[in-house]
Design a protein around this motif. Structure first.
Motif, PDB file in Angstrom:
ATOM      1  N   THR A  21       0.841  -1.196   0.000  1.00 33.98           N
ATOM      2  CA  THR A  21       0.000   0.000   0.000  1.00 33.98           C
ATOM      3  C   THR A  21       0.878   1.248   0.000  1.00 33.98           C
ATOM      4  N   ILE A  22       0.268   2.353  -0.407  1.00 35.74           N
ATOM      5  CA  ILE A  22       0.865   3.680  -0.264  1.00 35.74           C
ATOM      6  C   ILE A  22      -0.160   4.552   0.449  1.00 35.74           C
ATOM      7  N   SER A  23       0.295   5.268   1.473  1.00 31.86           N
ATOM      8  CA  SER A  23      -0.569   6.180   2.232  1.00 31.86           C
ATOM      9  C   SER A  23      -0.142   7.614   1.976  1.00 31.86           C
ATOM     10  N   ILE A  24      -1.112   8.511   1.960  1.00 34.06           N
ATOM     11  CA  ILE A  24      -0.864   9.946   1.829  1.00 34.06           C
ATOM     12  C   ILE A  24      -1.206  10.593   3.165  1.00 34.06           C
ATOM     13  N   ILE A  25      -0.243  11.357   3.703  1.00 28.86           N
ATOM     14  CA  ILE A  25      -0.394  11.997   5.009  1.00 28.86           C
ATOM     15  C   ILE A  25       0.014  13.459   4.879  1.00 28.86           C
ATOM     16  N   THR A  26      -0.777  14.360   5.458  1.00 30.35           N
ATOM     17  CA  THR A  26      -0.410  15.777   5.449  1.00 30.35           C
ATOM     18  C   THR A  26       0.804  15.992   6.351  1.00 30.35           C
ATOM     19  N   VAL A  27       1.718  16.863   5.932  1.00 27.15           N
ATOM     20  CA  VAL A  27       2.887  17.174   6.761  1.00 27.15           C
ATOM     21  C   VAL A  27       2.866  18.632   7.230  1.00 27.15           C
ATOM     22  N   LYS A  28       1.892  19.386   6.761  1.00 26.04           N
ATOM     23  CA  LYS A  28       1.708  20.788   7.152  1.00 26.04           C
ATOM     24  C   LYS A  28       0.214  21.028   7.301  1.00 26.04           C
ATOM     25  N   ASP A  29      -0.160  22.064   8.036  1.00 28.38           N
ATOM     26  CA  ASP A  29      -1.555  22.485   8.051  1.00 28.38           C
ATOM     27  C   ASP A  29      -1.893  23.005   6.661  1.00 28.38           C
ATOM     28  N   ILE A  30      -3.057  22.635   6.150  1.00 32.23           N
ATOM     29  CA  ILE A  30      -3.466  22.986   4.793  1.00 32.23           C
ATOM     30  C   ILE A  30      -4.827  23.670   4.878  1.00 32.23           C
ATOM     31  N   LYS A  31      -4.965  24.773   4.185  1.00 29.41           N
ATOM     32  CA  LYS A  31      -6.214  25.529   4.172  1.00 29.41           C
ATOM     33  C   LYS A  31      -7.165  24.983   3.117  1.00 29.41           C
ATOM     34  N   GLU A  32      -8.452  25.111   3.377  1.00 30.32           N
ATOM     35  CA  GLU A  32      -9.475  24.724   2.409  1.00 30.32           C
ATOM     36  C   GLU A  32      -9.186  25.403   1.069  1.00 30.32           C
ATOM     37  N   GLY A  33      -9.260  24.651  -0.007  1.00 32.63           N
ATOM     38  CA  GLY A  33      -9.022  25.187  -1.346  1.00 32.63           C
ATOM     39  C   GLY A  33      -7.609  25.013  -1.850  1.00 32.63           C
ATOM     40  N   GLU A  34      -6.650  24.741  -0.955  1.00 36.39           N
ATOM     41  CA  GLU A  34      -5.259  24.549  -1.386  1.00 36.39           C
ATOM     42  C   GLU A  34      -5.101  23.223  -2.102  1.00 36.39           C
ATOM     43  N   GLU A  35      -4.192  23.210  -3.093  1.00 35.06           N
ATOM     44  CA  GLU A  35      -3.859  21.957  -3.744  1.00 35.06           C
ATOM     45  C   GLU A  35      -2.925  21.157  -2.844  1.00 35.06           C
ATOM     46  N   LEU A  36      -3.089  19.848  -2.861  1.00 36.12           N
ATOM     47  CA  LEU A  36      -2.247  18.943  -2.088  1.00 36.12           C
ATOM     48  C   LEU A  36      -1.140  18.420  -2.984  1.00 36.12           C
TER      49      LEU A  36
END
Length: 133
Positions: A98-113
């Motif tokens: 498997t591959i998991s995607i995890i946020t590493v910074k706070d991200i605001k609504e509307g921002e591209e990941l």
């Protein structure tokens, strides 16, 4: 930000100015949030040599501790665009495939990941394709 597809309550797929389409936050996302875990199809080096001759080349991951195989991620993992200073990381589980995607910074609504295709969210080495301005 308009999305074309809602992937979950947290993320959606929409157009990007320079990269076709990408994954976007539909809400404020905290650092350390698991966004998805997707299975992969693991292939041999011989398969990779064939894939490298197709447009799928840009969507595979080198696989295994010694990177002697490759993998095609299912789910939405292959739709995250690259940024040298990314706001998400990907974690490979070779045993579970498997591959998991995890946020590493706070991200605001509307921002591209973004993920860093070099495997480290702060790795600024050049990638194999030209970056759009």
């Amino acid at each position: 930000m308009a999305v074309d597809y809602y992937l979950s309550d947290l993320i959606g797929l929409g157009p990007t100015p320079n990269m076709g389409r990408g994954v976007f936050a539909l809400a404020d996302l905290p650092a350390g949030l698991l966004l998805e875990t997707s299975p992969v199809i693991v292939m041999t080096k011989a398969h990779q040599e064939l894939i490298d001759q197709t447009p799928l080349h840009d969507y595979i991951f080198l696989w295994g501790p010694d990177e002697t195989r490759c993998a095609m991620a299912l789910g939405y993992v292959s739709l995250y665009n690259h940024a040298p200073q990314s706001n998400c990381d990907y974690l490979m589980d070779f045993e579970q495939q498997t591959i998991s995607i995890i946020t590493v910074k706070d991200i605001k609504e509307g921002e591209e990941l973004f993920i860093n295709y070099n495997g480290d969210s702060d790795d600024d080495r050049p990638v194999w394709f030209p970056l759009s301005p």
